[in-house]
Each structure stands twice: as C-alpha cells, then as structure tokens.
Design a protein around this motif. Structure first.
Motif: not given
Length: 127
Positions: A21-41
C-alpha cells in the motif's frame, strides 16, 4: 502579487512483494513562491524498503529528489539536488514519510511521485 505554483502528486512503488500500500498527499497543492511544501507518503506498514520523492516536469523523465530509509538518520539526495531546500522526516512507526521543499521556486512546479523500493543501493542512469 505572488505567483502561485501548482504541484501535482501521484504514487508508485517498485517492489517484489504483492499487496503493498502506498499513498501520497496532498493530491494537488497550490503554494506561493517562498513557502514550504510538505508531501506525505504513507507506506502502509514498516518494512525494509526505501521511500523517495521524484519530480517530473512535462517533457522530461522523473528525477529522484530525496529518499530515506527508517534506519537512517538523514536522507539521501538525487544528483544536483540542494540539500538546503529539501528534507524529510519519518514518523515513529516508520509508516509515514514527509518530504519537505523549503522556499518553493518556480522550477518546483511539477508532478511529484512517491516511490518505494527494496535493496540497499540507489542507482542512477542517464543516457
């Protein structure tokens, strides 16, 4: 006005074991330049696999960005990837890997894949 980046996530795994089983969230993400982004697997269950985040820009093959294993204290990085902008964490049960992009840039607009594989080496090949 700050531009907004769209990041798309999909998942995949490479393994010799069935019923993984494997999943990645979020499925889509909008982020402003300079912000951090977190993908959870979420890998479902602790095992001896490696888990990584791949990035694919349209018209290019996927690029390994960052990978980790629950028994290691720090992640590994793909060729040419900035260790200052990418990091990862693993929960105590080793079932959830978080891959973090610090200070998003325009070049981070891409599709992202969570990949799981078994084995001790990560090999790179380019033509």
């Amino acid at each position: 006005m700050t531009p907004i980046l769209s990041l798309y996530c999909v998942f995949m795994w490479v393994s010799y074991t069935e019923s993984q089983s494997l999943s990645l969230t979020p499925s889509t993400n909008a982020v402003n330049l300079g912000q951090s982004v977190t993908f959870t697997c979420n890998v479902g269950a602790k095992d001896d696999s490696w888990v990584g985040l791949l990035k694919q820009m349209p018209g290019y093959p996927p690029q390994l960005i960052i990978y980790n294993h629950h028994s290691y204290t720090s992640p590994g990085y793909g060729p040419g990837v900035s260790t200052e902008r990418f990091t990862s964490t693993i929960n105590g049960a080793a079932t959830e890997y978080q891959f973090i992009i610090k200070k998003a840039e325009v070049t981070d607009t891409a599709y992202y894949y969570c990949m799981k594989w078994f084995g001790s080496n990560v090999g790179f090949h380019s033509d």
